[in-house]
Design a protein around this motif. Sequence first.
Motif, PDB file in Angstrom:
ATOM      1  N   TYR A  77      12.516 -25.545 -39.705  1.00 46.36           N
ATOM      2  CA  TYR A  77      11.980 -25.429 -38.397  1.00 46.36           C
ATOM      3  C   TYR A  77      10.248 -25.424 -37.610  1.00 46.36           C
ATOM      4  CZ  TYR A  77      12.669 -25.919 -33.321  1.00 46.36           C
ATOM      5  OH  TYR A  77      12.380 -26.443 -31.828  1.00 46.36           O
ATOM      6  N   SER A  78      10.371 -23.646 -38.309  1.00 47.10           N
ATOM      7  CA  SER A  78       8.945 -23.946 -37.849  1.00 47.10           C
ATOM      8  C   SER A  78       7.840 -24.859 -38.332  1.00 47.10           C
ATOM      9  CB  SER A  78       8.250 -22.019 -38.503  1.00 47.10           C
ATOM     10  OG  SER A  78       7.680 -21.083 -38.145  1.00 47.10           O
ATOM     11  N   LEU A  79       7.554 -24.865 -39.406  1.00 44.50           N
ATOM     12  CA  LEU A  79       6.766 -25.827 -40.134  1.00 44.50           C
ATOM     13  C   LEU A  79       6.150 -27.281 -39.513  1.00 44.50           C
ATOM     14  CD1 LEU A  79       6.874 -25.327 -44.189  1.00 44.50           C
ATOM     15  CD2 LEU A  79       5.231 -24.188 -42.540  1.00 44.50           C
ATOM     16  N   ALA A  80       7.884 -27.699 -39.344  1.00 38.69           N
ATOM     17  CA  ALA A  80       7.574 -28.613 -38.338  1.00 38.69           C
ATOM     18  C   ALA A  80       7.465 -29.093 -37.075  1.00 38.69           C
ATOM     19  CB  ALA A  80       9.150 -29.640 -37.988  1.00 38.69           C
ATOM     20  N   ARG A  81       7.610 -27.576 -36.259  1.00 36.16           N
ATOM     21  CA  ARG A  81       6.886 -27.363 -34.886  1.00 36.16           C
ATOM     22  C   ARG A  81       5.763 -27.233 -35.176  1.00 36.16           C
ATOM     23  NH1 ARG A  81       9.300 -26.626 -30.422  1.00 36.16           N
ATOM     24  NH2 ARG A  81       7.929 -24.955 -30.021  1.00 36.16           N
ATOM     25  N   THR A  82       4.635 -27.168 -35.723  1.00 36.60           N
ATOM     26  CA  THR A  82       3.426 -26.587 -36.777  1.00 36.60           C
ATOM     27  C   THR A  82       3.074 -27.558 -36.185  1.00 36.60           C
ATOM     28  OG1 THR A  82       3.779 -24.315 -37.598  1.00 36.60           O
ATOM     29  CG2 THR A  82       1.711 -25.338 -37.988  1.00 36.60           C
ATOM     30  N   PHE A  83       3.950 -28.717 -37.802  1.00 38.21           N
ATOM     31  CA  PHE A  83       2.712 -30.332 -37.590  1.00 38.21           C
ATOM     32  C   PHE A  83       2.824 -30.980 -36.543  1.00 38.21           C
ATOM     33  CE2 PHE A  83       3.759 -34.910 -38.690  1.00 38.21           C
ATOM     34  CZ  PHE A  83       2.747 -34.721 -39.383  1.00 38.21           C
ATOM     35  N   ASP A  84       3.763 -30.904 -35.255  1.00 35.12           N
ATOM     36  CA  ASP A  84       4.788 -31.517 -34.230  1.00 35.12           C
ATOM     37  C   ASP A  84       3.437 -31.644 -33.191  1.00 35.12           C
ATOM     38  OD1 ASP A  84       6.182 -33.467 -35.715  1.00 35.12           O
ATOM     39  OD2 ASP A  84       7.727 -32.278 -34.788  1.00 35.12           O
ATOM     40  N   SER A  85       3.198 -29.868 -33.106  1.00 35.86           N
ATOM     41  CA  SER A  85       2.218 -29.683 -32.293  1.00 35.86           C
ATOM     42  C   SER A  85       0.666 -29.997 -32.028  1.00 35.86           C
ATOM     43  CB  SER A  85       2.725 -28.032 -31.844  1.00 35.86           C
ATOM     44  OG  SER A  85       2.033 -27.521 -32.919  1.00 35.86           O
ATOM     45  N   GLY A  86       0.386 -30.039 -33.508  1.00 35.68           N
ATOM     46  CA  GLY A  86      -0.735 -30.074 -34.136  1.00 35.68           C
ATOM     47  C   GLY A  86      -0.956 -31.726 -34.018  1.00 35.68           C
ATOM     48  N   LYS A 280       0.800 -19.463 -46.818  1.00 37.67           N
ATOM     49  CA  LYS A 280      -0.317 -20.770 -47.191  1.00 37.67           C
ATOM     50  C   LYS A 280       0.110 -21.690 -47.219  1.00 37.67           C
ATOM     51  CE  LYS A 280      -2.435 -20.377 -51.784  1.00 37.67           C
ATOM     52  NZ  LYS A 280      -2.349 -20.815 -52.728  1.00 37.67           N
ATOM     53  N   LEU A 281       0.999 -22.063 -47.262  1.00 36.12           N
ATOM     54  CA  LEU A 281       1.487 -23.291 -46.846  1.00 36.12           C
ATOM     55  C   LEU A 281       1.802 -24.124 -45.388  1.00 36.12           C
ATOM     56  CD1 LEU A 281       3.031 -26.026 -47.534  1.00 36.12           C
ATOM     57  CD2 LEU A 281       5.346 -24.860 -47.025  1.00 36.12           C
ATOM     58  N   HIS A 282       2.032 -22.828 -44.092  1.00 34.16           N
ATOM     59  CA  HIS A 282       1.807 -23.156 -43.139  1.00 34.16           C
ATOM     60  C   HIS A 282       0.694 -22.421 -42.388  1.00 34.16           C
ATOM     61  CE1 HIS A 282       1.398 -21.064 -38.908  1.00 34.16           C
ATOM     62  NE2 HIS A 282       2.988 -21.567 -38.914  1.00 34.16           N
ATOM     63  N   GLY A 283      -0.520 -21.781 -43.472  1.00 35.01           N
ATOM     64  CA  GLY A 283      -1.570 -22.545 -42.956  1.00 35.01           C
ATOM     65  C   GLY A 283      -2.431 -24.064 -43.358  1.00 35.01           C
ATOM     66  N   ALA A 284      -1.932 -24.515 -44.626  1.00 38.35           N
ATOM     67  CA  ALA A 284      -2.467 -25.505 -44.476  1.00 38.35           C
ATOM     68  C   ALA A 284      -2.217 -26.773 -43.651  1.00 38.35           C
ATOM     69  CB  ALA A 284      -1.537 -26.023 -46.041  1.00 38.35           C
ATOM     70  N   ILE A 285      -0.995 -26.909 -43.209  1.00 33.80           N
ATOM     71  CA  ILE A 285       0.027 -27.134 -42.138  1.00 33.80           C
ATOM     72  C   ILE A 285      -1.148 -27.367 -40.853  1.00 33.80           C
ATOM     73  CG2 ILE A 285       1.953 -27.881 -40.830  1.00 33.80           C
ATOM     74  CD1 ILE A 285       3.571 -27.963 -43.059  1.00 33.80           C
ATOM     75  N   ALA A 286      -0.938 -26.074 -40.603  1.00 40.19           N
ATOM     76  CA  ALA A 286      -1.748 -25.323 -39.306  1.00 40.19           C
ATOM     77  C   ALA A 286      -3.683 -25.537 -38.837  1.00 40.19           C
ATOM     78  CB  ALA A 286      -1.538 -23.718 -39.418  1.00 40.19           C
TER      79      ALA A 286
END
Length: 367
Positions: A77-86, A280-286
């Motif tokens: 959910y956090s990854l999805a929110r990071t994607f959607d917010s950016g 790493k995955l969160h950083g890539a999406i962000a």
Amino acid sequence: MPTESAAVDSGGEVVRERKDVLVNFSARGRNERKALTDLFSENQENAERKRRPVLKTVLVMATVVLIAGLAAGGYLYSLARTFDSGASTIPLSSGNAPPKTAKAEDTVNILVLGSDSREPGAAARSDALMLLHIPGDRRGIYAVSIMRDTWTTIPGHGEHKINAAMALGGVPLVVDTVQHMFGVPIDHAAVIDFEGFKDLTTALGGVSIQNPVAFQATGEGAAYFPAGAVTVEGEPALEYVRERYAFADGDYQRVRNQQAFLHGLLSKLISTETLADPVKLHGAIASISPYLSVDEELTGLRVGTLALELRSVRSGDIEMFTLPNAGVGTSADGQSIVLPDETAAAGLAEALKTDTVAQYAAGLNGE
């Protein structure tokens, strides 16, 4: 008389003896039953004691699984929110999409547009154009590059280079043009600013690619890229996907390089090294999401769902190829154009409609 009395006494003894035997037998029976009862009770207690650790283990495992599931759900959910917010949102098409055939019902077609914000007019024209196809069985990923100077019909505007559709009607018209070209619907669209590749490759710790041709990128202090395996990160990654002036065939080689880069990028993103590293995955999406513009349906949740469906795909399952064309020519108004190969386009259209792109790609490779 004595004889009779003796007989009576003898009979009484016999009766008493029989009674004693019955009493003893009854006592033994009670003792045996008690022993059996005690043994059964002891076995039950032992069984209960054995079951308790098993039950505790099951409860502990269930708790761990539940907590892990909640943690994983929260992380996704956090990854999805990071994607959607950016990412920014863009309209998909004018609504004139052709119907999807029954054979291709489970396939997914994503139109990917690359833009180079350093070039004048980049906002109005697409610098790279790829059709990303995911088959119904989710066993591979196929990226079809379409040369940006390909001469084609743009709905409502006649014949133009395909990248002119961006200037004439934005992403929806580009989508409509590709839909008209192949007769299949485009499910999603994404525009990527090349600038995002700098931060993305840095977040991933570099991207390994197979460089087909050695070249020196243009510009002061630009990198040199030897042929073969190279790793790009930061500014050199941007130089790699941008370069065209170093090649005699210009855009043709740039497209091949962009394919090599995308192959390496996708391979790194789906690797265990990346997926098993939350940071790493969160950083890539962000890092990449601020450089993305996607249609409203291509949400972080949708991307996550597709990634889960493609979890068995490995680097060797990613296929890159360019839509065959008839070479370079000149339009009636004097423009240098890429002439379309109508037969090849019709073959790909049929493959997209019948979920047989894997066989089409194999045919291009002579398999």
